[in-house]
Scaffold this motif. Sequence first.
Motif, PDB file in Angstrom:
ATOM      1  N   ALA A   3       5.361  -7.153  -1.442  1.00 37.40           N
ATOM      2  CA  ALA A   3       5.154  -7.866  -0.173  1.00 37.40           C
ATOM      3  C   ALA A   3       5.971  -9.158  -0.160  1.00 37.40           C
ATOM      4  O   ALA A   3       6.629  -9.492   0.836  1.00 37.40           O
ATOM      5  CB  ALA A   3       3.676  -8.165   0.029  1.00 37.40           C
ATOM      6  N   ARG A  51       6.725  -1.203  -8.445  1.00 39.83           N
ATOM      7  CA  ARG A  51       5.580  -0.879  -9.300  1.00 39.83           C
ATOM      8  C   ARG A  51       5.364   0.649  -9.453  1.00 39.83           C
ATOM      9  O   ARG A  51       4.956   1.102 -10.523  1.00 39.83           O
ATOM     10  CB  ARG A  51       4.318  -1.545  -8.717  1.00 39.83           C
ATOM     11  CG  ARG A  51       3.386  -2.125  -9.754  1.00 39.83           C
ATOM     12  CD  ARG A  51       2.277  -2.971  -9.118  1.00 39.83           C
ATOM     13  NE  ARG A  51       2.675  -4.335  -8.881  1.00 39.83           N
ATOM     14  CZ  ARG A  51       2.710  -5.288  -9.816  1.00 39.83           C
ATOM     15  NH1 ARG A  51       2.340  -5.033 -11.048  1.00 39.83           N
ATOM     16  NH2 ARG A  51       3.094  -6.506  -9.507  1.00 39.83           N
ATOM     17  N   ARG A  94       0.992 -19.454 -12.385  1.00 45.85           N
ATOM     18  CA  ARG A  94      -0.178 -19.004 -11.637  1.00 45.85           C
ATOM     19  C   ARG A  94      -0.646 -20.108 -10.715  1.00 45.85           C
ATOM     20  O   ARG A  94      -0.767 -21.262 -11.122  1.00 45.85           O
ATOM     21  CB  ARG A  94      -1.302 -18.655 -12.628  1.00 45.85           C
ATOM     22  CG  ARG A  94      -2.135 -17.549 -12.142  1.00 45.85           C
ATOM     23  CD  ARG A  94      -3.281 -17.150 -13.038  1.00 45.85           C
ATOM     24  NE  ARG A  94      -4.262 -16.533 -12.175  1.00 45.85           N
ATOM     25  CZ  ARG A  94      -5.154 -17.190 -11.469  1.00 45.85           C
ATOM     26  NH1 ARG A  94      -5.262 -18.490 -11.568  1.00 45.85           N
ATOM     27  NH2 ARG A  94      -5.981 -16.548 -10.666  1.00 45.85           N
ATOM     28  N   PRO A 143       4.839   1.083   1.245  1.00 44.38           N
ATOM     29  CA  PRO A 143       5.272   0.959   2.638  1.00 44.38           C
ATOM     30  C   PRO A 143       4.458  -0.083   3.403  1.00 44.38           C
ATOM     31  O   PRO A 143       5.009  -0.830   4.224  1.00 44.38           O
ATOM     32  CB  PRO A 143       5.044   2.361   3.213  1.00 44.38           C
ATOM     33  CG  PRO A 143       5.110   3.270   2.033  1.00 44.38           C
ATOM     34  CD  PRO A 143       4.562   2.490   0.876  1.00 44.38           C
ATOM     35  N   ALA A 177       2.997  -2.783   2.092  1.00 41.57           N
ATOM     36  CA  ALA A 177       3.406  -4.123   1.625  1.00 41.57           C
ATOM     37  C   ALA A 177       4.718  -4.534   2.293  1.00 41.57           C
ATOM     38  O   ALA A 177       4.891  -5.684   2.714  1.00 41.57           O
ATOM     39  CB  ALA A 177       3.541  -4.120   0.097  1.00 41.57           C
ATOM     40  N   PHE A 231       2.152   7.283   1.965  1.00 46.41           N
ATOM     41  CA  PHE A 231       2.134   7.106   0.508  1.00 46.41           C
ATOM     42  C   PHE A 231       2.934   8.228  -0.133  1.00 46.41           C
ATOM     43  O   PHE A 231       3.293   9.202   0.526  1.00 46.41           O
ATOM     44  CB  PHE A 231       0.701   7.241  -0.053  1.00 46.41           C
ATOM     45  CG  PHE A 231      -0.347   6.522   0.739  1.00 46.41           C
ATOM     46  CD1 PHE A 231      -0.767   5.262   0.357  1.00 46.41           C
ATOM     47  CD2 PHE A 231      -0.923   7.096   1.860  1.00 46.41           C
ATOM     48  CE1 PHE A 231      -1.736   4.598   1.082  1.00 46.41           C
ATOM     49  CE2 PHE A 231      -1.890   6.428   2.599  1.00 46.41           C
ATOM     50  CZ  PHE A 231      -2.291   5.173   2.206  1.00 46.41           C
ATOM     51  N   TRP A 232       3.087   8.139  -1.460  1.00 45.20           N
ATOM     52  CA  TRP A 232       3.638   9.281  -2.185  1.00 45.20           C
ATOM     53  C   TRP A 232       3.105   9.268  -3.614  1.00 45.20           C
ATOM     54  O   TRP A 232       2.566   8.260  -4.084  1.00 45.20           O
ATOM     55  CB  TRP A 232       5.173   9.264  -2.195  1.00 45.20           C
ATOM     56  CG  TRP A 232       5.768   8.237  -3.100  1.00 45.20           C
ATOM     57  CD1 TRP A 232       6.125   8.398  -4.398  1.00 45.20           C
ATOM     58  CD2 TRP A 232       6.086   6.869  -2.782  1.00 45.20           C
ATOM     59  NE1 TRP A 232       6.638   7.224  -4.905  1.00 45.20           N
ATOM     60  CE2 TRP A 232       6.621   6.275  -3.930  1.00 45.20           C
ATOM     61  CE3 TRP A 232       5.946   6.090  -1.621  1.00 45.20           C
ATOM     62  CZ2 TRP A 232       7.027   4.938  -3.974  1.00 45.20           C
ATOM     63  CZ3 TRP A 232       6.359   4.766  -1.665  1.00 45.20           C
ATOM     64  CH2 TRP A 232       6.884   4.210  -2.825  1.00 45.20           C
TER      65      TRP A 232
HETATM   66  C1  LIG Z   1       1.167   2.508 -11.764  1.00 44.71           C
HETATM   67  C2  LIG Z   1       1.238   2.372 -10.282  1.00 44.71           C
HETATM   68  C3  LIG Z   1       1.810   3.390  -9.526  1.00 44.71           C
HETATM   69  C4  LIG Z   1       1.878   3.285  -8.141  1.00 44.71           C
HETATM   70  N1  LIG Z   1       2.464   4.287  -7.431  1.00 44.71           N
HETATM   71  C5  LIG Z   1       2.601   4.160  -6.083  1.00 44.71           C
HETATM   72  C6  LIG Z   1       3.285   5.154  -5.321  1.00 44.71           C
HETATM   73  O1  LIG Z   1       3.735   6.168  -5.847  1.00 44.71           O
HETATM   74  N2  LIG Z   1       3.444   4.937  -3.995  1.00 44.71           N
HETATM   75  C7  LIG Z   1       2.958   3.817  -3.361  1.00 44.71           C
HETATM   76  O2  LIG Z   1       3.137   3.666  -2.152  1.00 44.71           O
HETATM   77  N3  LIG Z   1       2.300   2.865  -4.062  1.00 44.71           N
HETATM   78  C8  LIG Z   1       2.112   3.013  -5.403  1.00 44.71           C
HETATM   79  N4  LIG Z   1       1.453   2.040  -6.114  1.00 44.71           N
HETATM   80  C9  LIG Z   1       0.860   0.907  -5.382  1.00 44.71           C
HETATM   81  C10 LIG Z   1       1.899  -0.165  -5.119  1.00 44.71           C
HETATM   82  O3  LIG Z   1       2.560  -0.495  -6.304  1.00 44.71           O
HETATM   83  C11 LIG Z   1       1.228  -1.371  -4.499  1.00 44.71           C
HETATM   84  O4  LIG Z   1       0.736  -0.981  -3.235  1.00 44.71           O
HETATM   85  C12 LIG Z   1       2.186  -2.543  -4.362  1.00 44.71           C
HETATM   86  O5  LIG Z   1       2.606  -2.988  -5.612  1.00 44.71           O
HETATM   87  C13 LIG Z   1       1.530  -3.690  -3.610  1.00 44.71           C
HETATM   88  O6  LIG Z   1       2.399  -4.772  -3.589  1.00 44.71           O
HETATM   89  P1  LIG Z   1       1.859  -6.253  -3.360  1.00 44.71           P
HETATM   90  O7  LIG Z   1       3.073  -7.112  -3.246  1.00 44.71           O
HETATM   91  O8  LIG Z   1       0.872  -6.282  -2.273  1.00 44.71           O
HETATM   92  O9  LIG Z   1       1.007  -6.629  -4.669  1.00 44.71           O
HETATM   93  P2  LIG Z   1       1.192  -6.420  -6.217  1.00 44.71           P
HETATM   94  O10 LIG Z   1       2.271  -5.441  -6.510  1.00 44.71           O
HETATM   95  O11 LIG Z   1      -0.160  -6.192  -6.773  1.00 44.71           O
HETATM   96  O12 LIG Z   1       1.711  -7.844  -6.726  1.00 44.71           O
HETATM   97  C14 LIG Z   1       0.956  -9.026  -6.633  1.00 44.71           C
HETATM   98  C15 LIG Z   1       1.566 -10.031  -7.579  1.00 44.71           C
HETATM   99  O13 LIG Z   1       0.928 -11.297  -7.414  1.00 44.71           O
HETATM  100  C16 LIG Z   1       0.650 -11.857  -8.672  1.00 44.71           C
HETATM  101  N5  LIG Z   1      -0.437 -12.839  -8.516  1.00 44.71           N
HETATM  102  C17 LIG Z   1      -1.731 -12.584  -8.214  1.00 44.71           C
HETATM  103  N6  LIG Z   1      -2.433 -13.735  -8.142  1.00 44.71           N
HETATM  104  C18 LIG Z   1      -1.553 -14.740  -8.397  1.00 44.71           C
HETATM  105  C19 LIG Z   1      -1.679 -16.164  -8.470  1.00 44.71           C
HETATM  106  N7  LIG Z   1      -2.841 -16.774  -8.243  1.00 44.71           N
HETATM  107  N8  LIG Z   1      -0.581 -16.884  -8.779  1.00 44.71           N
HETATM  108  C20 LIG Z   1       0.622 -16.277  -8.986  1.00 44.71           C
HETATM  109  N9  LIG Z   1       0.796 -14.935  -8.945  1.00 44.71           N
HETATM  110  C21 LIG Z   1      -0.281 -14.179  -8.646  1.00 44.71           C
HETATM  111  C22 LIG Z   1       0.268 -10.618  -9.490  1.00 44.71           C
HETATM  112  O14 LIG Z   1       0.303 -10.838 -10.873  1.00 44.71           O
HETATM  113  C23 LIG Z   1       1.371  -9.651  -9.047  1.00 44.71           C
HETATM  114  O15 LIG Z   1       2.550  -9.856  -9.756  1.00 44.71           O
HETATM  115  C24 LIG Z   1       1.360   2.125  -7.499  1.00 44.71           C
HETATM  116  C25 LIG Z   1       0.785   1.106  -8.264  1.00 44.71           C
HETATM  117  C26 LIG Z   1       0.715   1.224  -9.646  1.00 44.71           C
HETATM  118  C27 LIG Z   1       0.096   0.126 -10.457  1.00 44.71           C
END
Ligand SMILES: Cc1cc2nc3c(=O)[nH]c(=O)nc-3n(C[C@H](O)[C@H](O)[C@H](O)COP(=O)(O)OP(=O)(O)OC[C@H]3O[C@@H](n4cnc5c(N)ncnc54)[C@H](O)[C@@H]3O)c2cc1C
Length: 408
Positions: A13, A43, A80, A295, A297, A321-322
Amino acid sequence: MSKTVIIVGASHAAAQTCVSLRQGGWSGEITLIGDELVPPYHRPPLSKDFLSGQKSIDDILIRPVQTYQDANINLRLGIRVGVINRVSKQLLTDGGDEVPYDKLVLATGARVRRLPIEGEALENVFYLRDTVDVLAINQKAQSAKTAVIIGGGYIGLETAASLRKLGLEVTVLEAMPRILQRVTAPQMSTFYKRVHTEEGVKIIENVMASEIIKQDHSLRVLTSCEQDFTADMVIIGIGIIPNVELAQTAGLKIGDGIEVNEFCQTSDPDIYAAGDVSWHYNPIYNTHIRLESVPNAIEQGKTVAAHINGAPKPYNALPWFWSDQFDLKLQIAGLSSGYDNVIMRGDNKAGRSFAAFYFKDDKFIAVDAVNSPRDFMFGKMVLTKGMSLNKARLADTGAQLKSCLMMG
Ligand SMILES: Cc1cc2nc3c(=O)[nH]c(=O)nc-3n(C[C@H](O)[C@H](O)[C@H](O)COP(=O)(O)OP(=O)(O)OC[C@H]3O[C@@H](n4cnc5c(N)ncnc54)[C@H](O)[C@@H]3O)c2cc1C
């Protein structure tokens, strides 16, 4: 005077928000603060090609570090954020730095749900959310011969497939009567159980892990039934919890995530939330949801940037999703929860290519397509346009997809 956008979290995101901000004309400061050490990375490969060793960290970066530098975007990694002071519009990092913001984006994602049993923190018991977790799993997998995976959801099953690729004997323990029960129809669960079994994975359903104990150089997983399972390593994949605490302590509205409006604004108009952590209204399904998908995010990142740049565009994307396991590419469009009827198109009993179309009160609501991109694209288009489908024709693989559309 130049204004500052701070983005907390540095993943999907965040990486989209900062680039879309610049593309939309934001000329002020942009800083990403993330607590992981690696620049924003994809991820999904963590349980797939990165775990099986086919991709390195460089291969999975969302974009090269140079791109952020060229766009004058500051990446502050390994930091953090602990507190948001909404009155002074400042963040406080755990290291004691005060960081002022004009607009704040919370892209804090989610963390793994821990299994509340004895032994879940033992050596060689792993969870899987970030590169540190997977590097440790991969290292242990070099010497391990057997693995038990607790949790038969997508992450557990993808991990099982990757560990099989590495040559381990793998057993998946699922507490519910069937794997993928929370997210798919019984036909899909039966299909995935068959393929995993064909590929040499043991799937055991209806079994609850109750304790993990260390036994010589192995681990023994005790369960609610008579049987115990011994393995060199255990991986737990039982879901995630949104990282809402920062927002909650700052007094922002929380539901099943940080509550946002159609522009991803929280209850404080200068603070946005996007990605796995956001709880938003979806007009297509007429309900509030929190999605765990790339997608979502990305699209929410674009929505945040557009609003900050003064060109608001409400978020109303269709969820999709996938999941990749062995040679299976599953693509999902829509949300199947609440379905009352499933139409199977293709051979899910012996083959590896078909689609499940989900209906609720005769309304088409979602499709799960396995090795069938045409069914996925068709389903996604129909859902996006709010069109209707003729079930009887859909079940007939001889009928062309477009002939299944009902007009009017
Ligand atoms: C193993 C795995 C496989 C996946 N496979 C799929 C797939 O095939 N298809 C699909 O669509 N989705 C998949 N996903 C889900 C997808 O990865 C997530 O939906 C996506 O990563 C969400 O992105 P995000 O930016 O919202 O948050 P995240 O990726 O969770 O990232 C958030 C970040 O913020 C950091 N953070 C949190 N709090 C703080 C703070 N207070 N200070 C500083 N940093 C902080 C965290 O450490 C992290 O690095 C999968 C996830 C995993 C773990």
